[in-house]
Design a protein around this motif. Structure first.
Motif, mmCIF file in Angstrom:
data_model
loop_
_atom_site.group_PDB
_atom_site.id
_atom_site.type_symbol
_atom_site.label_atom_id
_atom_site.label_comp_id
_atom_site.label_asym_id
_atom_site.label_seq_id
_atom_site.Cartn_x
_atom_site.Cartn_y
_atom_site.Cartn_z
ATOM 1 N N GLY A 49 0.784 -1.233 0.000
ATOM 2 C CA GLY A 49 0.000 0.000 0.000
ATOM 3 C C GLY A 49 0.804 1.263 0.000
ATOM 4 N N SER A 50 1.996 1.233 -0.566
ATOM 5 C CA SER A 50 2.790 2.453 -0.663
ATOM 6 C C SER A 50 2.768 2.917 -2.120
ATOM 7 C CB SER A 50 4.203 2.194 -0.155
ATOM 8 O OG SER A 50 4.835 3.411 0.184
ATOM 9 N N ALA A 51 3.809 3.587 -2.559
ATOM 10 C CA ALA A 51 3.799 4.226 -3.878
ATOM 11 C C ALA A 51 3.458 3.268 -5.020
ATOM 12 C CB ALA A 51 5.138 4.905 -4.135
ATOM 13 N N VAL A 74 12.735 -3.920 2.135
ATOM 14 C CA VAL A 74 12.876 -3.768 3.573
ATOM 15 C C VAL A 74 14.366 -3.603 3.856
ATOM 16 C CG1 VAL A 74 12.619 -4.874 5.820
ATOM 17 C CG2 VAL A 74 10.854 -5.163 4.073
ATOM 18 N N ASP A 75 14.722 -2.573 4.591
ATOM 19 C CA ASP A 75 16.119 -2.362 4.950
ATOM 20 C C ASP A 75 16.435 -3.142 6.214
ATOM 21 O OD1 ASP A 75 16.877 -0.402 2.919
ATOM 22 O OD2 ASP A 75 15.470 0.924 3.938
ATOM 23 N N GLU A 76 17.467 -3.973 6.156
ATOM 24 C CA GLU A 76 17.939 -4.696 7.330
ATOM 25 C C GLU A 76 19.200 -4.004 7.807
ATOM 26 O OE1 GLU A 76 18.230 -8.900 6.752
ATOM 27 O OE2 GLU A 76 16.292 -8.981 5.730
ATOM 28 N N LEU A 77 19.061 -3.290 8.902
ATOM 29 C CA LEU A 77 20.171 -2.482 9.406
ATOM 30 C C LEU A 77 21.145 -3.322 10.220
ATOM 31 C CD1 LEU A 77 18.174 0.662 10.587
ATOM 32 C CD2 LEU A 77 19.215 0.221 8.368
ATOM 33 N N PRO A 78 22.441 -3.052 10.070
ATOM 34 C CA PRO A 78 23.421 -3.750 10.907
ATOM 35 C C PRO A 78 23.299 -3.276 12.347
ATOM 36 C CG PRO A 78 24.505 -2.092 9.551
ATOM 37 C CD PRO A 78 23.064 -2.128 9.129
ATOM 38 N N ASP A 138 0.218 -3.378 5.359
ATOM 39 C CA ASP A 138 0.492 -3.656 6.769
ATOM 40 C C ASP A 138 1.116 -2.483 7.515
ATOM 41 O OD1 ASP A 138 3.088 -3.730 5.835
ATOM 42 O OD2 ASP A 138 3.608 -5.593 6.839
ATOM 43 N N GLY A 139 1.126 -1.298 6.914
ATOM 44 C CA GLY A 139 1.574 -0.148 7.683
ATOM 45 C C GLY A 139 2.735 0.603 7.090
ATOM 46 N N PRO A 140 3.639 1.067 7.936
ATOM 47 C CA PRO A 140 4.676 2.005 7.511
ATOM 48 C C PRO A 140 5.495 1.536 6.311
ATOM 49 C CG PRO A 140 4.721 1.729 9.888
ATOM 50 C CD PRO A 140 3.765 0.708 9.340
ATOM 51 N N ALA A 141 5.698 2.462 5.401
ATOM 52 C CA ALA A 141 6.506 2.198 4.215
ATOM 53 C C ALA A 141 7.988 2.274 4.547
ATOM 54 C CB ALA A 141 6.166 3.222 3.132
ATOM 55 N N ARG A 142 8.808 1.820 3.622
ATOM 56 C CA ARG A 142 10.261 1.832 3.796
ATOM 57 C C ARG A 142 10.760 3.239 4.125
ATOM 58 N NH1 ARG A 142 14.705 1.233 -0.908
ATOM 59 N NH2 ARG A 142 16.503 0.800 0.393
ATOM 60 N N ASN A 143 10.165 4.256 3.509
ATOM 61 C CA ASN A 143 10.645 5.613 3.721
ATOM 62 C C ASN A 143 9.933 6.326 4.872
ATOM 63 O OD1 ASN A 143 8.182 5.988 2.479
ATOM 64 N ND2 ASN A 143 8.877 7.674 1.190
#
Length: 122
Positions: free
Chosen positions: A3-5, A103-107, A26-31
């Motif tokens: 449901g984002s851009a 999805v960004d997987e942060l270190p 399901d909610g918040p977008a990557r940005n």
């Protein structure tokens, strides 16, 4: 699904073509952590949440329905596809468009998550 851009753009195009559309989001977008949307014609600097709200309104204006939730399973059924959401409800349709993005997987770096999207970018 999504449901984002990308998902909302697809919903608008399909809705304008008089197709029935359900957007599963399901909610918040990557940005979502970013202060604004950039390099998007006519929307530069707009908050990500406002961008999604405008997209949802536009998609709804063409008859799209937004369903909150996360798709957990999909299956091919005689009439098309059935998608089961995380709360157990199901939606179905003749076609399935997946526009889930990244999805960004942060270190595990101290302070990184708190600065992601503001001081630290991909």
């Amino acid at each position: 699904m999504g449901g984002s851009a990308a998902g909302l753009s697809a919903a608008v195009v399909l809705g304008r073509a008089r197709r029935s559309v359900i957007v599963v989001d399901d909610g918040p977008a990557r940005n979502a952590p970013a202060a604004g949307v950039h390099s998007f014609l006519t929307r530069d600097g707009l908050s990500p949440a406002e961008f999604v709200r405008i997209g949802q309104d536009e998609a709804r204006s063409y008859g799209a329905e937004t369903v909150p939730g996360r798709a957990v399973t999909t299956e091919r059924v005689p009439a098309g596809f059935r998608v089961v959401l995380d709360d157990g409800t199901a939606v179905s349709g003749r076609r399935l468009r997946v526009a889930t993005g990244l999805v960004d997987e942060l270190p595990d770096v101290p302070g990184l998550a708190e600065r992601w999207g503001t001081d630290v970018l991909h």
